[in-house]
Design a protein around this motif. Structure first.
Motif, PDB file in Angstrom:
ATOM      1  N   THR A  11       0.863  -1.173   0.000  1.00  0.00           N
ATOM      2  CA  THR A  11       0.000   0.000   0.000  1.00  0.00           C
ATOM      3  C   THR A  11       0.906   1.231   0.000  1.00  0.00           C
ATOM      4  O   THR A  11       2.076   1.133   0.385  1.00  0.00           O
ATOM      5  N   PRO A  12       0.384   2.369  -0.409  1.00  0.00           N
ATOM      6  CA  PRO A  12       1.207   3.588  -0.312  1.00  0.00           C
ATOM      7  C   PRO A  12       1.662   3.872   1.119  1.00  0.00           C
ATOM      8  O   PRO A  12       2.776   4.330   1.337  1.00  0.00           O
ATOM      9  N   GLN A  13       0.817   3.544   2.110  1.00  0.00           N
ATOM     10  CA  GLN A  13       1.194   3.773   3.504  1.00  0.00           C
ATOM     11  C   GLN A  13       2.411   2.939   3.875  1.00  0.00           C
ATOM     12  O   GLN A  13       3.268   3.395   4.630  1.00  0.00           O
ATOM     13  N   PHE A  14       2.492   1.690   3.360  1.00  0.00           N
ATOM     14  CA  PHE A  14       3.669   0.861   3.620  1.00  0.00           C
ATOM     15  C   PHE A  14       4.923   1.532   3.068  1.00  0.00           C
ATOM     16  O   PHE A  14       5.948   1.582   3.735  1.00  0.00           O
ATOM     17  N   CYS A  15       4.845   2.057   1.858  1.00  0.00           N
ATOM     18  CA  CYS A  15       6.009   2.701   1.241  1.00  0.00           C
ATOM     19  C   CYS A  15       6.406   3.970   1.976  1.00  0.00           C
ATOM     20  O   CYS A  15       7.599   4.215   2.180  1.00  0.00           O
ATOM     21  N   PHE A  16       5.426   4.784   2.362  1.00  0.00           N
ATOM     22  CA  PHE A  16       5.743   6.032   3.040  1.00  0.00           C
ATOM     23  C   PHE A  16       6.235   5.814   4.465  1.00  0.00           C
ATOM     24  O   PHE A  16       6.881   6.690   5.033  1.00  0.00           O
ATOM     25  N   ASN A  17       5.951   4.651   5.035  1.00  0.00           N
ATOM     26  CA  ASN A  17       6.498   4.305   6.345  1.00  0.00           C
ATOM     27  C   ASN A  17       7.903   3.747   6.095  1.00  0.00           C
ATOM     28  O   ASN A  17       8.095   2.550   5.923  1.00  0.00           O
ATOM     29  N   GLN A  18       8.878   4.639   6.053  1.00  0.00           N
ATOM     30  CA  GLN A  18      10.235   4.236   5.681  1.00  0.00           C
ATOM     31  C   GLN A  18      10.820   3.211   6.634  1.00  0.00           C
ATOM     32  O   GLN A  18      11.610   2.368   6.232  1.00  0.00           O
ATOM     33  N   THR A  19      10.409   3.243   7.893  1.00  0.00           N
ATOM     34  CA  THR A  19      10.896   2.251   8.849  1.00  0.00           C
ATOM     35  C   THR A  19      10.411   0.863   8.467  1.00  0.00           C
ATOM     36  O   THR A  19      11.194  -0.096   8.454  1.00  0.00           O
ATOM     37  N   ALA A  20       9.135   0.738   8.137  1.00  0.00           N
ATOM     38  CA  ALA A  20       8.582  -0.567   7.750  1.00  0.00           C
ATOM     39  C   ALA A  20       9.228  -1.066   6.459  1.00  0.00           C
ATOM     40  O   ALA A  20       9.570  -2.249   6.344  1.00  0.00           O
ATOM     41  N   LEU A  21       9.409  -0.175   5.497  1.00  0.00           N
ATOM     42  CA  LEU A  21      10.021  -0.559   4.226  1.00  0.00           C
ATOM     43  C   LEU A  21      11.458  -1.012   4.429  1.00  0.00           C
ATOM     44  O   LEU A  21      11.862  -2.079   3.947  1.00  0.00           O
ATOM     45  N   ARG A  22      12.231  -0.241   5.186  1.00  0.00           N
ATOM     46  CA  ARG A  22      13.624  -0.626   5.442  1.00  0.00           C
ATOM     47  C   ARG A  22      13.703  -1.918   6.238  1.00  0.00           C
ATOM     48  O   ARG A  22      14.567  -2.757   5.978  1.00  0.00           O
ATOM     49  N   ASP A  23      12.822  -2.082   7.225  1.00  0.00           N
ATOM     50  CA  ASP A  23      12.830  -3.312   8.030  1.00  0.00           C
ATOM     51  C   ASP A  23      12.527  -4.535   7.174  1.00  0.00           C
ATOM     52  O   ASP A  23      13.166  -5.572   7.325  1.00  0.00           O
ATOM     53  N   PHE A  24      11.544  -4.413   6.281  1.00  0.00           N
ATOM     54  CA  PHE A  24      11.243  -5.541   5.399  1.00  0.00           C
ATOM     55  C   PHE A  24      12.465  -5.906   4.558  1.00  0.00           C
ATOM     56  O   PHE A  24      12.837  -7.081   4.471  1.00  0.00           O
ATOM     57  N   LEU A  25      13.087  -4.916   3.938  1.00  0.00           N
ATOM     58  CA  LEU A  25      14.250  -5.186   3.090  1.00  0.00           C
ATOM     59  C   LEU A  25      15.403  -5.751   3.911  1.00  0.00           C
ATOM     60  O   LEU A  25      16.057  -6.723   3.509  1.00  0.00           O
ATOM     61  N   ARG A  26      15.644  -5.180   5.089  1.00  0.00           N
ATOM     62  CA  ARG A  26      16.737  -5.641   5.945  1.00  0.00           C
ATOM     63  C   ARG A  26      16.520  -7.088   6.382  1.00  0.00           C
ATOM     64  O   ARG A  26      17.426  -7.911   6.304  1.00  0.00           O
ATOM     65  N   LEU A  27      15.302  -7.417   6.832  1.00  0.00           N
ATOM     66  CA  LEU A  27      15.026  -8.781   7.286  1.00  0.00           C
ATOM     67  C   LEU A  27      15.090  -9.784   6.142  1.00  0.00           C
ATOM     68  O   LEU A  27      15.590 -10.897   6.307  1.00  0.00           O
ATOM     69  N   SER A  28      14.598  -9.405   4.987  1.00  0.00           N
ATOM     70  CA  SER A  28      14.660 -10.303   3.840  1.00  0.00           C
ATOM     71  C   SER A  28      16.110 -10.568   3.438  1.00  0.00           C
ATOM     72  O   SER A  28      16.490 -11.710   3.166  1.00  0.00           O
ATOM     73  N   ARG A  29      16.912  -9.520   3.430  1.00  0.00           N
ATOM     74  CA  ARG A  29      18.328  -9.685   3.076  1.00  0.00           C
ATOM     75  C   ARG A  29      19.068 -10.492   4.131  1.00  0.00           C
ATOM     76  O   ARG A  29      19.925 -11.322   3.816  1.00  0.00           O
ATOM     77  N   VAL A  93       8.562  -5.086  -4.466  1.00  0.00           N
ATOM     78  CA  VAL A  93       8.320  -4.058  -3.450  1.00  0.00           C
ATOM     79  C   VAL A  93       8.966  -2.748  -3.875  1.00  0.00           C
ATOM     80  O   VAL A  93       8.343  -1.672  -3.808  1.00  0.00           O
ATOM     81  N   LEU A  94      10.220  -2.808  -4.330  1.00  0.00           N
ATOM     82  CA  LEU A  94      10.911  -1.584  -4.755  1.00  0.00           C
ATOM     83  C   LEU A  94      10.236  -0.961  -5.970  1.00  0.00           C
ATOM     84  O   LEU A  94      10.112   0.273  -6.055  1.00  0.00           O
ATOM     85  N   ALA A  95       9.772  -1.774  -6.918  1.00  0.00           N
ATOM     86  CA  ALA A  95       9.090  -1.243  -8.099  1.00  0.00           C
ATOM     87  C   ALA A  95       7.764  -0.588  -7.708  1.00  0.00           C
ATOM     88  O   ALA A  95       7.425   0.498  -8.207  1.00  0.00           O
ATOM     89  N   TYR A  96       7.025  -1.232  -6.826  1.00  0.00           N
ATOM     90  CA  TYR A  96       5.752  -0.653  -6.382  1.00  0.00           C
ATOM     91  C   TYR A  96       5.987   0.681  -5.676  1.00  0.00           C
ATOM     92  O   TYR A  96       5.323   1.675  -5.976  1.00  0.00           O
ATOM     93  N   CYS A  97       6.939   0.701  -4.749  1.00  0.00           N
ATOM     94  CA  CYS A  97       7.201   1.935  -4.004  1.00  0.00           C
ATOM     95  C   CYS A  97       7.764   3.030  -4.918  1.00  0.00           C
ATOM     96  O   CYS A  97       7.510   4.216  -4.696  1.00  0.00           O
ATOM     97  N   ALA A  98       8.517   2.648  -5.951  1.00  0.00           N
ATOM     98  CA  ALA A  98       8.997   3.642  -6.920  1.00  0.00           C
ATOM     99  C   ALA A  98       7.814   4.248  -7.673  1.00  0.00           C
ATOM    100  O   ALA A  98       7.803   5.459  -7.948  1.00  0.00           O
ATOM    101  N   LEU A 150      15.071   7.235  -1.137  1.00  0.00           N
ATOM    102  CA  LEU A 150      15.242   5.964  -0.435  1.00  0.00           C
ATOM    103  C   LEU A 150      15.249   4.798  -1.419  1.00  0.00           C
ATOM    104  O   LEU A 150      16.095   3.897  -1.315  1.00  0.00           O
ATOM    105  N   ILE A 151      14.360   4.815  -2.380  1.00  0.00           N
ATOM    106  CA  ILE A 151      14.284   3.728  -3.369  1.00  0.00           C
ATOM    107  C   ILE A 151      15.568   3.675  -4.198  1.00  0.00           C
ATOM    108  O   ILE A 151      16.091   2.594  -4.466  1.00  0.00           O
ATOM    109  N   ARG A 152      16.092   4.833  -4.599  1.00  0.00           N
ATOM    110  CA  ARG A 152      17.355   4.850  -5.348  1.00  0.00           C
ATOM    111  C   ARG A 152      18.465   4.194  -4.541  1.00  0.00           C
ATOM    112  O   ARG A 152      19.216   3.352  -5.055  1.00  0.00           O
ATOM    113  N   ASN A 153      18.577   4.567  -3.273  1.00  0.00           N
ATOM    114  CA  ASN A 153      19.613   3.986  -2.409  1.00  0.00           C
ATOM    115  C   ASN A 153      19.416   2.489  -2.224  1.00  0.00           C
ATOM    116  O   ASN A 153      20.372   1.710  -2.307  1.00  0.00           O
TER     117      ASN A 153
END
Length: 197
Positions: A11-29, A93-98, A150-153
């Motif tokens: 959802t857009p709210q997931f993307c705008f919540n940078q903590t949730a987005l970073r946590d998802f990417l960090r945990l997946s990695r 996830v990155l494509a959607y948030c972009a 954030l998405i670029r990084n």
């Protein structure tokens, strides 16, 4: 064997919540890429001979290059069932948030505040002879602009992590011609086309 990352509710709210987005990417990695050696070690069958403590003190240590190679079929299964699906979920996830970052944001809570700050900045009189720093003003970024940065990084980080993980896979796995010559992105693209058919 590890399980691939599951896709969050996008959802857009997931993307705008940078903590949730970073946590998802960090945990997946962390689950797949950061522990790639452990995931690959789990593909090896245990030693056939029972543990013998006399052999430990008499045998020299094997250099890292003489590690047991993992059969190509097991590596291919791991890549197809765990590694590539996790990469694909993160790509989605990155494509959607972009796309969210490049779309208009009618729900931006700071839009009025930015407009007021911009109006004040335009009305301000600047005399650089009295205060050389008075002309400095940097407008507040919209949340879509912050998300785009954030998405670029995260895309750059993702590229580095995929390359490193893929190098470990190629180093540890026997080469049957399916993995060896491809880079991380080419291997992922090959998996995408094969999984669509």
């Amino acid at each position: 064997m590890s399980r691939p990352s599951s896709e969050p509710n996008l959802t857009p709210q997931f993307c705008f919540n940078q903590t949730a987005l970073r946590d998802f990417l960090r945990l997946s990695r962390a689950t797949i890429d950061d522990s790639i050696s452990q995931n690959l070690n789990a593909l090896l069958t245990p030693a056939r001979d029972p543990f013998d403590p006399t052999k430990v003190s008499s045998q020299p240590r094997n250099p890292p290059s003489s590690r047991r190679r993992i059969p190509a079929s097991r590596c291919q299964t791991f890549a197809n069932q765990v590694l590539f699906p996790s990469w694909q979920v993160r790509s989605d996830v990155l494509a959607y948030c972009a796309s969210v970052a490049t779309s208009p944001d009618p729900d931006d809570p700071d839009v009025l505040l930015r407009e007021v700050e911009n109006a004040k900045a335009r009305e301000r009189e600047v005399d650089e002879r009295l205060d050389p720093y008075s002309a400095r003003w940097s407008p507040r970024e919209a949340r879509t602009e912050m998300l785009a940065g954030l998405i670029r990084n995260e895309r750059m980080v993702e590229g580095i992590i995929r390359s490193r993980s893929w190098e470990v896979v190629k180093e540890r796995c026997e080469d049957d011609g399916k993995l060896g010559g491809l880079g991380a992105e080419e291997a992922l693209e090959k998996w995408r086309t094969q999984s669509k058919t």
